[in-house]
Design a protein around this motif. Structure first.
Motif, PDB file in Angstrom:
ATOM      1  N   VAL A 201       0.836  -1.198   0.000  1.00  0.00           N
ATOM      2  CA  VAL A 201       0.000   0.000   0.000  1.00  0.00           C
ATOM      3  C   VAL A 201       0.872   1.251   0.000  1.00  0.00           C
ATOM      4  O   VAL A 201       0.642   2.193  -0.775  1.00  0.00           O
ATOM      5  CB  VAL A 201      -0.945  -0.005   1.218  1.00  0.00           C
ATOM      6  CG1 VAL A 201      -1.649   1.343   1.360  1.00  0.00           C
ATOM      7  CG2 VAL A 201      -1.982  -1.123   1.092  1.00  0.00           C
ATOM      8  N   LEU A 202       1.888   1.271   0.846  1.00  0.00           N
ATOM      9  CA  LEU A 202       2.765   2.443   0.931  1.00  0.00           C
ATOM     10  C   LEU A 202       3.537   2.664  -0.363  1.00  0.00           C
ATOM     11  O   LEU A 202       3.708   3.807  -0.801  1.00  0.00           O
ATOM     12  CB  LEU A 202       3.722   2.287   2.115  1.00  0.00           C
ATOM     13  CG  LEU A 202       3.063   2.430   3.499  1.00  0.00           C
ATOM     14  CD1 LEU A 202       3.988   1.890   4.587  1.00  0.00           C
ATOM     15  CD2 LEU A 202       2.690   3.883   3.778  1.00  0.00           C
ATOM     16  N   MET A 203       3.996   1.590  -1.006  1.00  0.00           N
ATOM     17  CA  MET A 203       4.727   1.767  -2.259  1.00  0.00           C
ATOM     18  C   MET A 203       3.798   2.281  -3.362  1.00  0.00           C
ATOM     19  O   MET A 203       4.234   3.022  -4.247  1.00  0.00           O
ATOM     20  CB  MET A 203       5.388   0.454  -2.684  1.00  0.00           C
ATOM     21  CG  MET A 203       6.281   0.591  -3.917  1.00  0.00           C
ATOM     22  SD  MET A 203       7.547   1.900  -3.782  1.00  0.00           S
ATOM     23  CE  MET A 203       8.675   1.159  -2.593  1.00  0.00           C
ATOM     24  N   SER A 204       2.528   1.917  -3.310  1.00  0.00           N
ATOM     25  CA  SER A 204       1.593   2.433  -4.317  1.00  0.00           C
ATOM     26  C   SER A 204       1.397   3.939  -4.168  1.00  0.00           C
ATOM     27  O   SER A 204       0.924   4.607  -5.093  1.00  0.00           O
ATOM     28  CB  SER A 204       0.245   1.706  -4.226  1.00  0.00           C
ATOM     29  OG  SER A 204      -0.440   2.032  -3.034  1.00  0.00           O
ATOM     30  N   LEU A 205       1.797   4.489  -3.022  1.00  0.00           N
ATOM     31  CA  LEU A 205       1.722   5.925  -2.760  1.00  0.00           C
ATOM     32  C   LEU A 205       3.022   6.636  -3.094  1.00  0.00           C
ATOM     33  O   LEU A 205       3.201   7.804  -2.729  1.00  0.00           O
ATOM     34  CB  LEU A 205       1.382   6.168  -1.280  1.00  0.00           C
ATOM     35  CG  LEU A 205      -0.044   5.798  -0.842  1.00  0.00           C
ATOM     36  CD1 LEU A 205      -0.111   5.677   0.677  1.00  0.00           C
ATOM     37  CD2 LEU A 205      -1.034   6.840  -1.330  1.00  0.00           C
ATOM     38  N   GLN A 206       3.920   5.969  -3.771  1.00  0.00           N
ATOM     39  CA  GLN A 206       5.279   6.484  -4.002  1.00  0.00           C
ATOM     40  C   GLN A 206       5.298   7.891  -4.608  1.00  0.00           C
ATOM     41  O   GLN A 206       6.104   8.730  -4.204  1.00  0.00           O
ATOM     42  CB  GLN A 206       6.041   5.498  -4.902  1.00  0.00           C
ATOM     43  CG  GLN A 206       7.364   5.994  -5.420  1.00  0.00           C
ATOM     44  CD  GLN A 206       7.277   6.464  -6.860  1.00  0.00           C
ATOM     45  OE1 GLN A 206       6.638   5.818  -7.693  1.00  0.00           O
ATOM     46  NE2 GLN A 206       7.931   7.569  -7.180  1.00  0.00           N
ATOM     47  N   LYS A 207       4.413   8.173  -5.526  1.00  0.00           N
ATOM     48  CA  LYS A 207       4.405   9.491  -6.166  1.00  0.00           C
ATOM     49  C   LYS A 207       4.008  10.611  -5.205  1.00  0.00           C
ATOM     50  O   LYS A 207       4.264  11.780  -5.471  1.00  0.00           O
ATOM     51  CB  LYS A 207       3.472   9.490  -7.380  1.00  0.00           C
ATOM     52  CG  LYS A 207       3.996   8.701  -8.576  1.00  0.00           C
ATOM     53  CD  LYS A 207       3.073   8.815  -9.770  1.00  0.00           C
ATOM     54  CE  LYS A 207       3.624   8.086 -10.986  1.00  0.00           C
ATOM     55  NZ  LYS A 207       4.829   8.731 -11.521  1.00  0.00           N
ATOM     56  N   ARG A 208       3.388  10.249  -4.069  1.00  0.00           N
ATOM     57  CA  ARG A 208       2.967  11.251  -3.092  1.00  0.00           C
ATOM     58  C   ARG A 208       3.852  11.235  -1.841  1.00  0.00           C
ATOM     59  O   ARG A 208       3.535  11.873  -0.838  1.00  0.00           O
ATOM     60  CB  ARG A 208       1.513  11.011  -2.667  1.00  0.00           C
ATOM     61  CG  ARG A 208       0.519  10.844  -3.799  1.00  0.00           C
ATOM     62  CD  ARG A 208       0.563  11.914  -4.869  1.00  0.00           C
ATOM     63  NE  ARG A 208       0.453  13.268  -4.375  1.00  0.00           N
ATOM     64  CZ  ARG A 208      -0.497  14.136  -4.744  1.00  0.00           C
ATOM     65  NH1 ARG A 208      -1.436  13.750  -5.591  1.00  0.00           N
ATOM     66  NH2 ARG A 208      -0.504  15.367  -4.283  1.00  0.00           N
ATOM     67  N   ALA A 209       4.970  10.544  -1.911  1.00  0.00           N
ATOM     68  CA  ALA A 209       5.804  10.346  -0.721  1.00  0.00           C
ATOM     69  C   ALA A 209       6.406  11.634  -0.187  1.00  0.00           C
ATOM     70  O   ALA A 209       6.689  11.749   1.011  1.00  0.00           O
ATOM     71  CB  ALA A 209       6.911   9.338  -1.021  1.00  0.00           C
ATOM     72  N   ARG A 455       1.255   1.314 -14.534  1.00  0.00           N
ATOM     73  CA  ARG A 455       0.611   2.621 -14.465  1.00  0.00           C
ATOM     74  C   ARG A 455       1.421   3.588 -13.597  1.00  0.00           C
ATOM     75  O   ARG A 455       1.508   4.782 -13.891  1.00  0.00           O
ATOM     76  CB  ARG A 455      -0.800   2.440 -13.891  1.00  0.00           C
ATOM     77  CG  ARG A 455      -1.685   3.651 -13.933  1.00  0.00           C
ATOM     78  CD  ARG A 455      -3.051   3.344 -13.330  1.00  0.00           C
ATOM     79  NE  ARG A 455      -2.977   3.040 -11.910  1.00  0.00           N
ATOM     80  CZ  ARG A 455      -4.033   2.785 -11.141  1.00  0.00           C
ATOM     81  NH1 ARG A 455      -5.246   2.775 -11.676  1.00  0.00           N
ATOM     82  NH2 ARG A 455      -3.898   2.518  -9.857  1.00  0.00           N
ATOM     83  N   ARG A 456       2.026   3.081 -12.539  1.00  0.00           N
ATOM     84  CA  ARG A 456       2.801   3.920 -11.620  1.00  0.00           C
ATOM     85  C   ARG A 456       4.186   4.239 -12.151  1.00  0.00           C
ATOM     86  O   ARG A 456       4.668   5.367 -12.009  1.00  0.00           O
ATOM     87  CB  ARG A 456       2.912   3.219 -10.251  1.00  0.00           C
ATOM     88  CG  ARG A 456       3.758   3.971  -9.219  1.00  0.00           C
ATOM     89  CD  ARG A 456       3.747   3.266  -7.879  1.00  0.00           C
ATOM     90  NE  ARG A 456       4.469   2.001  -7.899  1.00  0.00           N
ATOM     91  CZ  ARG A 456       5.774   1.872  -7.673  1.00  0.00           C
ATOM     92  NH1 ARG A 456       6.537   2.934  -7.452  1.00  0.00           N
ATOM     93  NH2 ARG A 456       6.336   0.676  -7.687  1.00  0.00           N
ATOM     94  N   SER A 512      -6.574  10.775 -14.485  1.00  0.00           N
ATOM     95  CA  SER A 512      -5.455  10.445 -13.601  1.00  0.00           C
ATOM     96  C   SER A 512      -5.862  10.689 -12.154  1.00  0.00           C
ATOM     97  O   SER A 512      -6.200  11.805 -11.770  1.00  0.00           O
ATOM     98  CB  SER A 512      -4.230  11.303 -13.955  1.00  0.00           C
ATOM     99  OG  SER A 512      -3.124  10.946 -13.158  1.00  0.00           O
ATOM    100  N   MET A 513      -5.849   9.631 -11.344  1.00  0.00           N
ATOM    101  CA  MET A 513      -6.269   9.757  -9.957  1.00  0.00           C
ATOM    102  C   MET A 513      -5.152  10.341  -9.087  1.00  0.00           C
ATOM    103  O   MET A 513      -3.992  10.446  -9.508  1.00  0.00           O
ATOM    104  CB  MET A 513      -6.733   8.389  -9.421  1.00  0.00           C
ATOM    105  CG  MET A 513      -5.684   7.302  -9.452  1.00  0.00           C
ATOM    106  SD  MET A 513      -6.330   5.667  -8.963  1.00  0.00           S
ATOM    107  CE  MET A 513      -7.474   5.283 -10.299  1.00  0.00           C
ATOM    108  N   TRP A 514      -5.495  10.680  -7.872  1.00  0.00           N
ATOM    109  CA  TRP A 514      -4.590  11.389  -6.950  1.00  0.00           C
ATOM    110  C   TRP A 514      -3.249  10.678  -6.776  1.00  0.00           C
ATOM    111  O   TRP A 514      -2.195  11.318  -6.785  1.00  0.00           O
ATOM    112  CB  TRP A 514      -5.294  11.569  -5.599  1.00  0.00           C
ATOM    113  CG  TRP A 514      -4.436  12.182  -4.543  1.00  0.00           C
ATOM    114  CD1 TRP A 514      -4.131  13.511  -4.402  1.00  0.00           C
ATOM    115  CD2 TRP A 514      -3.789  11.494  -3.474  1.00  0.00           C
ATOM    116  NE1 TRP A 514      -3.321  13.696  -3.309  1.00  0.00           N
ATOM    117  CE2 TRP A 514      -3.093  12.462  -2.716  1.00  0.00           C
ATOM    118  CE3 TRP A 514      -3.713  10.158  -3.062  1.00  0.00           C
ATOM    119  CZ2 TRP A 514      -2.343  12.148  -1.579  1.00  0.00           C
ATOM    120  CZ3 TRP A 514      -2.968   9.827  -1.944  1.00  0.00           C
ATOM    121  CH2 TRP A 514      -2.300  10.818  -1.212  1.00  0.00           C
ATOM    122  N   ILE A 515      -3.243   9.379  -6.624  1.00  0.00           N
ATOM    123  CA  ILE A 515      -1.980   8.673  -6.373  1.00  0.00           C
ATOM    124  C   ILE A 515      -1.033   8.702  -7.564  1.00  0.00           C
ATOM    125  O   ILE A 515       0.159   8.406  -7.425  1.00  0.00           O
ATOM    126  CB  ILE A 515      -2.206   7.195  -5.964  1.00  0.00           C
ATOM    127  CG1 ILE A 515      -2.995   6.438  -7.041  1.00  0.00           C
ATOM    128  CG2 ILE A 515      -2.854   7.096  -4.609  1.00  0.00           C
ATOM    129  CD1 ILE A 515      -3.027   4.942  -6.830  1.00  0.00           C
TER     130      ILE A 515
END
Length: 517
Positions: A201-209, A455-456, A512-515
C-alpha cells in the motif's frame, strides 16, 4: 450502492450456507449432516468471506491487460485497452465480515476482528486503485447511510493504513482460529501478510511520498521493515492451492475454460525471458506445435526439440486480431504451459508473496526509504521466484520441457549481463530492472498488480498500437475503470460530487487519480 443499501443478513447467511460447498480451494471439506439443522458460525463466514474477497476471478483478464498473454478467440477488451465499468462487489461482501465478528466467541474475537480489518483494508485498497475516490467512511454502515459519500483518495488511504495497523494489533494477540482457508488459522502468518500488504500500500503511494506529510509514507515503510514481522520465505505466501477434488480444481483447466487452449504468450513475456536465457520460459509456456509436433509441422519446417529456444516466439498483443487468429490457426504460437491447462492441481495463485515483497523492498532501498542493499533484495526476489516455480511445477517433461532449475543455474542467471544489478546504474534504470523482474515473476499471480505497477512506473514498456487500441486516446493504456452502473442508478448524487471534485464531472478511463499525480 444498490446492494449495500438493500442487503439483508438473512439472505447473506442463506447464500453462505449454500455457497460453501462449491468453493475453489485447498481447504478441509466442510461436511454437514443434511438431516440436522445447520448453524452459521464465525468460522463458516470467515471461510467464505476470505475466498470471496481474495480468490482471483477470471485470472486471465489481468494477464490480458498487462500484456502477458493474449486471447486467440474474439477481440478481448482488456487486451485492446478498453476498460469499462468497475464494481463495488467486494465492498458489498464485507457486510458478512461484520457479522463474522458479531458471532465470534470472546476467545476468537481478536482473530476474527483481525481478519475483518485485513479484508476491509484489502477490499478498499483494490477498489480505490481501480477507480480513485470511493465510498469508504460511510460504506459499511448501510442502516445509517443510505447514500454513502465518496471519500477523497488520500482519506481512503489513511483509512486503509489505519485498518491494517488495527489488523496487525489484533493478530498479535490472537489465538489460532477456525475457518481460515489459507493459513489454517495461524495469526502469526496473518500478521506477516498484513505487514507485507502495508508495504505494498505504501509503495503504491510512491508518487505522493514527498508531498503528503500526514501519511508519513517513508517513515511508516521504514518502521514496518525495521520492527515488524514480514515474510521470510515462499512458505509464508498468501496463496490459493488447488487439488483434484471436485470443487477445488484449478479454474483454468481446459475442461472448465476451453479458451485457455488458444491463449498465447506475448512478446512482452517471451522476449525478456529469451534475452536472459530464463528457464521460467519453459515452465510458463508450451512450445509452438507447428515446429515441435509432427502432426502440425509447417511445410518445409524443421522439427525442433520442445526445449529449443527457437520454439518460443511471442505474439504482439497489439497486432490486429486477424493476424493473431492466423498464427493461432496454424499453431505458430506458444500456449500456456500444460500445467495450467491440463492439470487439475495446476499452480498455486499467489495473492501476497515473498518474491514480490523483496522487489518492493529493493525499490524502497533504491529510493532510500530504507537502509538495506537494493541488490540483495533484488536478487532474493529472483531466487524466490525461481524456487517457487521449481517446487510447485511437477517434474514432468510436458511441464518443464526437460529444463532443470538448479541452484547453480540460478547463480549463473544472476550473473547474466542483462540481469546483474549494476551498481553504477541510474535510479530509473534500477527501477526498470526491478519492475521487469517483478513482472516476470508475477505470471498468473498478484492479479492486476502488474498493470498497477506499469501505471505507476511506466515499466515494463508495453506495446500500444494506435490502429488497434480501443482507448479513445490512441497512444495510451487507460488509467482507471469507470464507476459502477449501480452507482449511477442508486447513488448518482454522491458519485457526481466525487467526479466534480476529481475531474470536472467527467467519468473517463483516462482520468489520472490522486496517487498518480
Amino acid at each position: 450502492m444498490k446492494n449495500l443499501i438493500k442487503t439483508k443478513y438473512s439472505f447473506i447467511l442463506f447464500m453462505v450456507l449454500f455457497g460453501l460447498v462449491g468453493c475453489t480451494s485447498n481447504f478441509d471439506d466442510l461436511n454437514t449432516d443434511p438431516n440436522k439443522p445447520t448453524t452459521v458460525t464465525s468460522a463458516m463466514l470467515c471461510t467464505q468471506i476470505i475466498l470471496d474477497n481474495i480468490l482471483p476471478s477470471s485470472p486471465w483478464n489481468s494477464e490480458f491487460l498487462s500484456k502477458k498473454i493474449l486471447s486467440g478467440e474474439g477481440i478481448d477488451s482488456y487486451q485492446y485497452n478498453n476498460l469499462g465499468k468497475g464494481s463495488f462487489g467486494m465492498i458489498e461482501r464485507l457486510t458478512n465480515a461484520k457479522k463474522m465478528v458479531e458471532l465470534s466467541s470472546e476467545k476468537d474475537l481478536p482473530a476474527y476482528t483481525g481478519v475483518f480489518y485485513f479484508l476491509k483494508a484489502w477490499t478498499f485498497y483494490r477498489h480505490t486503485l481501480e477507480m480513485g475516490d470511493i465510498p469508504y467512511s460511510e460504506a459499511l454502515d448501510i442502516e445509517k447511510y443510505r447514500y454513502p459519500k465518496y471519500d477523497e483518495q488520500k482519506k481512503v488511504f489513511e483509512g486503509i493504513l489505519a485498518d491494517l495497523t488495527l489488523a496487525e494489533n489484533y493478530f498479535e494477540r490472537a489465538d489460532n482460529f477456525e475457518g481460515d482457508p489459507f493459513y489454517k488459522g495461524s495469526p502469526t502468518l496473518w500478521r506477516k501478510a498484513t505487514n507485507v500488504l502495508r508495504l505494498k500500500v505504501l509503495m503504491s503511494l510512491q508518487k505522493r511520498a514527498d508531498d503528503t506529510e500526514a501519511l508519513k509514507i517513508k517513515n511508516q515503510f521504514a518502521e514496518i521493515v525495521g520492527k515488524h514481522p514480514l515474510f521470510s520465505s515462499n512458505a509464508d505466501n498468501l496463496q490459493v492451492v488447488f487439488s483434484s477434488i471436485q470443487g477445488q480444481e484449478n479454474p483454468m483447466h481446459e475442461s472448465k475454460w476451453r479458451a485457455i487452449n488458444t491463449y498465447a504468450a506475448t512478446i512482452t513475456m517471451i522476449q525478456p525471458l529469451k534475452e536472459r536465457s530464463d528457464y521460467r520460459l519453459f515452465y510458463y509456456f508450451a512450445p509452438m506445435q507447428a515446429v515441435t509436433e509432427k502432426d502440425y509441422l509447417i511445410p518445409g519446417g524443421t522439427l525442433l526439440e520442445r526445449n529449443d529456444w527457437n520454439a518460443y516466439n511471442g505474439v504482439d498483443p497489439s497486432d490486429p486480431s486477424a493476424s493473431i487468429y492466423n498464427k493461432i490457426s496454424i499453431k505458430m504460437f506458444n500456449r500456456v504451459n500444460d500445467v495450467y491447462r491440463t492439470s487439475f492441481e495446476g499452480v498455486p495463485f499467489i495473492r501476497l508473496g515473498y518474491a514480490d515483497m523483496n522487489f518492493i523492498l529493493a525499490e524502497a532501498a533504491e529510493r532510500e526509504w530504507i537502509t538495506g542493499d537494493p541488490k540483495s533484495y533484488y536478487e532474493e526476489g529472483i531466487r524466490a521466484s525461481f524456487d517457487f516455480v521449481r517446487t510447485t511445477v511437477p517434474n514432468k517433461i510436458e511441464y518443464t520441457q526437460g529444463m532443470t532449475i538448479s541452484d547453480e543455474y540460478i547463480d549463473s542467471y544472476l550473473k547474466n549481463p542483462k540481469v546483474i544489478y549494476n551498481s553504477n546504474g541510474t535510479l530509473d534504470e534500477h527501477i526498470e530492472q526491478i519492475i521487469l523482474q517483478s513482472y516476470i515473476a508475477s505470471f498468473f499471480h498478484l492479479s492486476w498488480d502488474s498493470y498497477f505497477e506499469y501505471r505507476r512506473t511506466g515499466y515494463p514498456k508495453l506495446p500500444i498500437n494506435p490502429e488497434t487500441n480501443l482507448n479513445e486516446v490512441k497512444n495510451k493504456i487507460p488509467s482507471r475503470w469507470l464507476y459502477p452502473q449501480s452507482e449511477i442508478n442508486y447513488n448518482k448524487k454522491e458519485m457526481s460530487i466525487a467526479l466534480d471534485r476529481q475531474w470536472g464531472g467527467v467519468d473517463n478511463i483516462n482520468n489520472s487519480m490522486w496517487i498518480l499525480k
